[in-house]
Design a protein around this motif. Structure first.
Motif, short mmCIF file in Angstrom:
data_model
loop_
_atom_site.label_atom_id
_atom_site.label_comp_id
_atom_site.label_asym_id
_atom_site.label_seq_id
_atom_site.Cartn_x
_atom_site.Cartn_y
_atom_site.Cartn_z
N ARG A 158 -2.86 8.20 -11.33
CA ARG A 158 -2.21 9.01 -10.29
C ARG A 158 -1.58 8.12 -9.20
NH1 ARG A 158 -7.50 11.51 -9.99
NH2 ARG A 158 -7.58 10.63 -7.89
N GLY A 215 0.85 6.91 -6.22
CA GLY A 215 1.73 7.42 -5.17
C GLY A 215 2.48 6.24 -4.59
N LEU A 216 1.81 5.52 -3.69
CA LEU A 216 2.45 4.45 -2.91
C LEU A 216 3.25 3.46 -3.76
CD1 LEU A 216 2.56 3.59 0.10
CD2 LEU A 216 0.81 1.89 -0.43
N TYR A 263 1.46 4.30 4.40
CA TYR A 263 1.51 5.73 4.08
C TYR A 263 1.90 6.52 5.34
CZ TYR A 263 -1.70 4.45 0.20
OH TYR A 263 -2.28 3.90 -0.90
N LYS A 303 3.05 14.59 -3.13
CA LYS A 303 2.61 15.45 -2.02
C LYS A 303 3.26 14.96 -0.72
CE LYS A 303 -1.52 12.73 -1.03
NZ LYS A 303 -2.90 12.77 -0.63
N SER A 355 -2.97 4.09 -6.70
CA SER A 355 -2.21 2.84 -6.87
C SER A 355 -3.11 1.61 -6.89
CB SER A 355 -1.18 2.69 -5.75
OG SER A 355 -0.21 3.69 -5.84
N TYR A 381 5.68 11.59 0.25
CA TYR A 381 5.40 10.57 1.28
C TYR A 381 6.60 10.41 2.20
CZ TYR A 381 1.36 9.02 -1.61
OH TYR A 381 0.19 8.95 -2.34
C1 LIG Z 1 -6.11 12.82 -5.21
C2 LIG Z 1 -5.12 11.73 -5.04
N1 LIG Z 1 -4.76 10.98 -6.09
C3 LIG Z 1 -3.86 9.99 -5.99
C4 LIG Z 1 -3.28 9.68 -4.78
C5 LIG Z 1 -2.28 8.56 -4.71
O1 LIG Z 1 -2.73 7.50 -3.91
P1 LIG Z 1 -1.82 6.19 -3.73
O2 LIG Z 1 -0.65 6.61 -2.94
O3 LIG Z 1 -2.71 5.25 -3.01
O4 LIG Z 1 -1.45 5.73 -5.09
C6 LIG Z 1 -3.63 10.42 -3.65
C7 LIG Z 1 -3.07 10.09 -2.34
O5 LIG Z 1 -3.69 9.98 -1.35
C8 LIG Z 1 -4.57 11.48 -3.79
O6 LIG Z 1 -4.93 12.23 -2.74
#
Ligand SMILES: Cc1ncc(COP(=O)(O)O)c(C=O)c1O
Length: 378
Positions: A227, A229-230, A363, A44, A212, A48
């Motif tokens: 799931r 992201g970071l 982020y 999304k 993460s 990033y």
């Molecule tokens: C619903 C959801 N899942 C997973 C993530 C991934 O988070 P991260 O980047 O801390 O791994 C996000 C990011 O904010 C999220 O909104």
């Protein structure tokens, strides 16, 4: 003024994204998880700030099972770029977007009856079924159905035959917090909801919760799918000690010295004259400013890397320009490469370094690099 030949026709301020490192980070994560744990890669917010299409393509090639976006529009962009694996839309369906979900086979995360009814009506009219994930609010207080409402909610929702209940998810608010008990409480609530729904004959194939930080700190939260992201972008969230899985930042942010000036002692620099030369100095002007995402909070605080060493940002960062004190760099020249985020010699400046000065999180530092800064892929 320096003219850069290799990129004639544009300002020499750019971001380099290493897709090779992205694949390596993905593989490190794949190796760290149990072999049957699926991965939904979060891309999304333009991945990033890294550029969602090329990042998503790389992750698909590396073997991600699904992709996650915040908006249907972001999902459509990926579909139009030819990406065909499942795409989960965390932010759900805004009125008028129902046909987008159907046409582009996007999977909404649902938290409210109204959007479910709209989606169900659109799917019925199209003579098809739409897969949906249900979010449970176990403690984030944002999206999701609260556990105390989940039974009546699902009793009503399951009467919409054009919806297929594929996934059940929750999101942790404090997985990177030193207070581990908050995440344990969310996990307990999530498993209780799961059991309650299963007792009523509602089974979800795909259960998922871990971002993460939870991947690193709470293996019990991995369920069917995680799931990240970071982590994929090469950063650990806070409070994730140790190095159980090695990742490297995939983004470097660079510019070049536009102008280098000899300035006598006692001269104020930049808006407000917040820095005054203490000695005869060499001051470099960089063609990058706060509109590009180089926060004003770094004024007189941040560092850059040049010729393998650190040099201080001086004066107030302006909208399109910043100043650096290169007095201790007698060899520096206009045109020299300057690293805002990245590595040079033995030094590294990370999004965590900027975040610490800005009192924010990596982020935001990454997402704040403005789209007018071109992303180059290496
Ligand atoms: C619903 C959801 N899942 C997973 C993530 C991934 O988070 P991260 O980047 O801390 O791994 C996000 C990011 O904010 C999220 O909104």
């Amino acid at each position: 003024m320096f003219q850069q030949n290799a990129s004639e026709g544009r300002r020499p301020t750019w971001v380099e994204v290493s897709l090779t490192r992205l694949s390596q980070n993905f593989r490190a994560l794949r190796h760290y998880l149990s072999p049957d744990t699926r991965i939904l890669s979060v891309v999304k917010a333009d991945a990033y700030g890294h550029g969602s299409v090329l990042v998503a393509r790389t992750l698909v090639e590396a073997g991600t099972d699904q992709l996650g976006v915040a908006l249907a529009e972001e999902g459509v962009q990926l579909r139009e770029a030819g990406i065909s694996i499942p795409i989960l839309v965390f932010g759900g369906c805004w009125p008028g977007q129902e046909s987008l979900f159907l046409r582009h086979q996007l999977t909404p995360v649902a938290s409210d009856m109204n959007s479910l009814q709209r989606l169900a009506a659109a799917a019925e009219a199209a003579g098809t079924q739409l897969a949906v994930h249900l979010e449970v609010d176990t403690g984030m207080g944002r999206l999701g159905v609260s556990p105390r409402d989940i039974v009546p909610f699902m009793e009503k929702a399951r009467q919409l035959p054009s919806l297929r209940w594929e996934g059940l998810m929750t999101h942790f608010s404090c997985a990177d917090d030193s207070r581990e008990e908050l995440t344990h409480q969310q996990l307990v609530r999530f498993t209780e909801v799961m059991r309650t729904l299963e007792e009523r004959g509602l089974r979800f194939d795909i259960k998922h919760a871990a971002n993460s930080a939870a991947i690193l700190r709470f293996p019990a939260s991995w369920f069917y799918m995680v799931r990240p992201g970071l982590l994929l972008y090469g950063y650990y969230p806070q409070n994730c000690a140790g190095d159980p899985l090695h990742v490297e930042p995939i983004l470097q942010w660079k510019t070049r010295v536009a102008l280098l000036k000899e300035v006598p002692a006692g001269v104020p620099l930049g808006y407000g004259g917040t820095s005054i030369t203490a000695r005869h100095s060499r001051i470099a002007t960089l063609p990058v400013g706060y509109h590009d995402g180089l926060s004003r909070a770094l004024s007189n605080q941040g560092q850059v890397l040049i010729r393998g060493r650190q040099a201080p940002l001086v004066g107030t960062i302006s909208m399109d320009m910043a100043l650096v004190d290169l007095t201790d760099f007698p060899d520096a020249r206009a045109g020299d490469e300057v690293i805002l985020l990245g590595t040079s010699g033995d030094f590294r400046i990370t999004a965590w370094d900027h975040a610490a000065i800005r009192n924010t999180i990596p982020y935001e530092v990454l997402c704040n690099i403005h789209p007018r800064v071109p992303r180059l892929y290496v």
